[in-house]
Motif scaffolding. Sequence first.
Motif, PDB file in Angstrom:
ATOM      1  N   GLY A  73       0.783  -1.224   0.000  1.00 56.78           N
ATOM      2  CA  GLY A  73       0.000   0.000   0.000  1.00 56.78           C
ATOM      3  C   GLY A  73       0.812   1.269   0.000  1.00 56.78           C
ATOM      4  N   ILE A  74       2.123   1.164  -0.266  1.00 56.19           N
ATOM      5  CA  ILE A  74       2.990   2.341  -0.347  1.00 56.19           C
ATOM      6  C   ILE A  74       2.964   2.860  -1.781  1.00 56.19           C
ATOM      7  N   ARG A  75       2.653   4.137  -1.944  1.00 55.56           N
ATOM      8  CA  ARG A  75       2.390   4.667  -3.283  1.00 55.56           C
ATOM      9  C   ARG A  75       3.370   5.746  -3.728  1.00 55.56           C
ATOM     10  N   SER A  76       4.444   5.944  -2.951  1.00 52.51           N
ATOM     11  CA  SER A  76       5.409   6.989  -3.306  1.00 52.51           C
ATOM     12  C   SER A  76       6.823   6.508  -3.039  1.00 52.51           C
ATOM     13  N   VAL A  77       7.733   6.806  -3.964  1.00 53.30           N
ATOM     14  CA  VAL A  77       9.142   6.469  -3.794  1.00 53.30           C
ATOM     15  C   VAL A  77      10.006   7.687  -4.067  1.00 53.30           C
ATOM     16  N   LEU A  78      11.168   7.717  -3.427  1.00 56.90           N
ATOM     17  CA  LEU A  78      12.176   8.750  -3.642  1.00 56.90           C
ATOM     18  C   LEU A  78      13.403   8.062  -4.216  1.00 56.90           C
ATOM     19  N   LEU A  79      13.843   8.489  -5.389  1.00 54.40           N
ATOM     20  CA  LEU A  79      14.920   7.799  -6.102  1.00 54.40           C
ATOM     21  C   LEU A  79      16.265   8.494  -5.936  1.00 54.40           C
ATOM     22  N   PHE A  80      17.281   7.688  -5.575  1.00 55.66           N
ATOM     23  CA  PHE A  80      18.668   8.120  -5.545  1.00 55.66           C
ATOM     24  C   PHE A  80      19.449   7.248  -6.518  1.00 55.66           C
ATOM     25  N   GLY A  81      20.354   7.869  -7.272  1.00 59.39           N
ATOM     26  CA  GLY A  81      21.140   7.131  -8.251  1.00 59.39           C
ATOM     27  C   GLY A  81      22.560   6.884  -7.780  1.00 59.39           C
ATOM     28  N   VAL A  82      23.075   5.696  -8.113  1.00 60.44           N
ATOM     29  CA  VAL A  82      24.468   5.354  -7.809  1.00 60.44           C
ATOM     30  C   VAL A  82      25.124   4.951  -9.129  1.00 60.44           C
ATOM     31  N   PRO A  83      25.793   5.895  -9.802  1.00 63.73           N
ATOM     32  CA  PRO A  83      26.357   5.609 -11.121  1.00 63.73           C
ATOM     33  C   PRO A  83      27.693   4.881 -11.035  1.00 63.73           C
ATOM     34  N   LYS A  84      28.060   4.255 -12.143  1.00 60.61           N
ATOM     35  CA  LYS A  84      29.392   3.636 -12.211  1.00 60.61           C
ATOM     36  C   LYS A  84      30.479   4.693 -12.358  1.00 60.61           C
ATOM     37  N   ASP A  85      30.200   5.691 -13.187  1.00 62.36           N
ATOM     38  CA  ASP A  85      31.214   6.686 -13.516  1.00 62.36           C
ATOM     39  C   ASP A  85      30.856   8.040 -12.905  1.00 62.36           C
ATOM     40  N   LYS A  86      31.847   8.662 -12.280  1.00 59.11           N
ATOM     41  CA  LYS A  86      31.675   9.988 -11.695  1.00 59.11           C
ATOM     42  C   LYS A  86      32.729  10.926 -12.267  1.00 59.11           C
ATOM     43  N   ASP A  87      32.416  12.210 -12.276  1.00 55.75           N
ATOM     44  CA  ASP A  87      33.401  13.191 -12.723  1.00 55.75           C
ATOM     45  C   ASP A  87      33.251  14.468 -11.901  1.00 55.75           C
ATOM     46  N   GLU A  88      34.057  15.459 -12.210  1.00 56.70           N
ATOM     47  CA  GLU A  88      34.108  16.687 -11.420  1.00 56.70           C
ATOM     48  C   GLU A  88      32.794  17.464 -11.431  1.00 56.70           C
ATOM     49  N   VAL A  89      32.009  17.323 -12.499  1.00 53.19           N
ATOM     50  CA  VAL A  89      30.778  18.118 -12.620  1.00 53.19           C
ATOM     51  C   VAL A  89      29.517  17.261 -12.586  1.00 53.19           C
ATOM     52  N   GLY A  90      29.638  16.003 -12.192  1.00 50.45           N
ATOM     53  CA  GLY A  90      28.459  15.169 -12.003  1.00 50.45           C
ATOM     54  C   GLY A  90      27.628  14.948 -13.254  1.00 50.45           C
ATOM     55  N   THR A  91      28.281  14.669 -14.365  1.00 47.36           N
ATOM     56  CA  THR A  91      27.596  14.569 -15.652  1.00 47.36           C
ATOM     57  C   THR A  91      26.439  13.583 -15.639  1.00 47.36           C
ATOM     58  N   GLN A  92      26.575  12.477 -14.923  1.00 47.33           N
ATOM     59  CA  GLN A  92      25.531  11.458 -14.935  1.00 47.33           C
ATOM     60  C   GLN A  92      24.253  11.904 -14.231  1.00 47.33           C
ATOM     61  N   ALA A  93      24.322  12.988 -13.475  1.00 47.29           N
ATOM     62  CA  ALA A  93      23.113  13.491 -12.810  1.00 47.29           C
ATOM     63  C   ALA A  93      22.110  14.024 -13.821  1.00 47.29           C
ATOM     64  N   TYR A  94      22.594  14.651 -14.889  1.00 48.00           N
ATOM     65  CA  TYR A  94      21.709  15.283 -15.866  1.00 48.00           C
ATOM     66  C   TYR A  94      21.784  14.624 -17.241  1.00 48.00           C
ATOM     67  N   CYS A  95      22.393  13.454 -17.298  1.00 47.50           N
ATOM     68  CA  CYS A  95      22.433  12.685 -18.542  1.00 47.50           C
ATOM     69  C   CYS A  95      21.052  12.105 -18.834  1.00 47.50           C
ATOM     70  N   GLU A  96      20.618  12.199 -20.075  1.00 55.57           N
ATOM     71  CA  GLU A  96      19.280  11.701 -20.435  1.00 55.57           C
ATOM     72  C   GLU A  96      19.150  10.203 -20.185  1.00 55.57           C
ATOM     73  N   THR A  97      20.277   9.481 -20.227  1.00 53.49           N
ATOM     74  CA  THR A  97      20.248   8.036 -19.966  1.00 53.49           C
ATOM     75  C   THR A  97      20.873   7.702 -18.613  1.00 53.49           C
ATOM     76  N   GLY A  98      20.873   8.665 -17.707  1.00 49.58           N
ATOM     77  CA  GLY A  98      21.401   8.431 -16.370  1.00 49.58           C
ATOM     78  C   GLY A  98      20.576   7.394 -15.623  1.00 49.58           C
ATOM     79  N   ILE A  99      21.131   6.871 -14.541  1.00 51.58           N
ATOM     80  CA  ILE A  99      20.482   5.767 -13.835  1.00 51.58           C
ATOM     81  C   ILE A  99      19.134   6.174 -13.248  1.00 51.58           C
ATOM     82  N   VAL A 100      19.024   7.370 -12.704  1.00 52.07           N
ATOM     83  CA  VAL A 100      17.737   7.808 -12.160  1.00 52.07           C
ATOM     84  C   VAL A 100      16.722   8.041 -13.269  1.00 52.07           C
TER      85      VAL A 100
END
Length: 325
Positions: A73-100
């Motif tokens: 009966g839980i109807r809401s989730v909060l998503l956090f992403g854990v990517p394989k690759d990280k960089d100085e500006v966090g590119t995977q956060a705003y990548c269209e194919t990012g994990i989230v």
Amino acid sequence: MKELLFQRHRRLRSSESMRAMVRETQLSTDDLIYPIFVVEGNNIKNEVGSMPGVYQVSLDHLSVELEELVDLGIRSVLLFGVPKDKDEVGTQAYCETGIVQEAIRKIKKEFPEMLTVADTCLCEYTSHGHCGVIKDGDVLNDESLELIVQTAVSQAKAGADIIAPSNMMDGFVAAIRKGLDEAGFVNIPIMSYAVKYASAFYGPFRDAAGSAPQFGDRKTYQMDPANRLEALREAESDVREGADFLIVKPALSYMDIMRDVKNNFHVPVVAYNVSGEYAMVKAAAQNGWIDEKRIVLEKLTSMKRAGADIIITYAAKDVARWLSE
């Protein structure tokens, strides 16, 4: 007849039915948001060592996780992403194919009624673990906002129902609201981490998300735990900039702040029952020192009594089971 010198308050506590009838604060599964850590890769379900019962899951395990939540009966989730690759500006956060972004698409395709909240920050995606762009050891505010807006818009494009920015950069709500509106997402609400303290209670989360700062700390952008009025200033600016929800984080040690926020602002208040709070209860319960069910239900009920309309908690599954008993 001699006048009585006391009142009989116990009359309204005489049975479970009586207590239920006059109960002032109610806790239900509709109040709960369950955080999920989604990792890149396949066939991954890793229990977080410091958070018993909480897992990092890959996309191929996400459906099973969501099915369990629906059944409870839980109807809401909060998503956090854990990517394989990280960089100085966090590119995977705003990548269209990012994990989230991929997780959001999967959820909205398979579980369209599940309310999907996207955590909007850079710390899980940057190689240095901070929530913004670094220059000469400092976190740059305005330059970071540009990337945070890109992250929010990409999450909305993927199908997120709510954007939840947790970065604590000045002006982040205004920037995200403007970015969402310009991209055509005028109806996507912002659940702002408006009151977020530089707390010691976040340690287990950083194990789960791999987001511990590689140098320094976050005290220049998260709030000083000693301050109360600062919370009202932060919340006021976020409401003025367009926030639709206000998060108070952590919850357990900041009940006074939660009540202040509830009394002063007329938007839903969200308590974040954070990882350290969860881990302490789990550890004590596993040692047989406390009654976990009673402790957790009392704790979450107290958050609602303090003013929370919604509770983000890693204990959501357990709570849903207990409430159904």
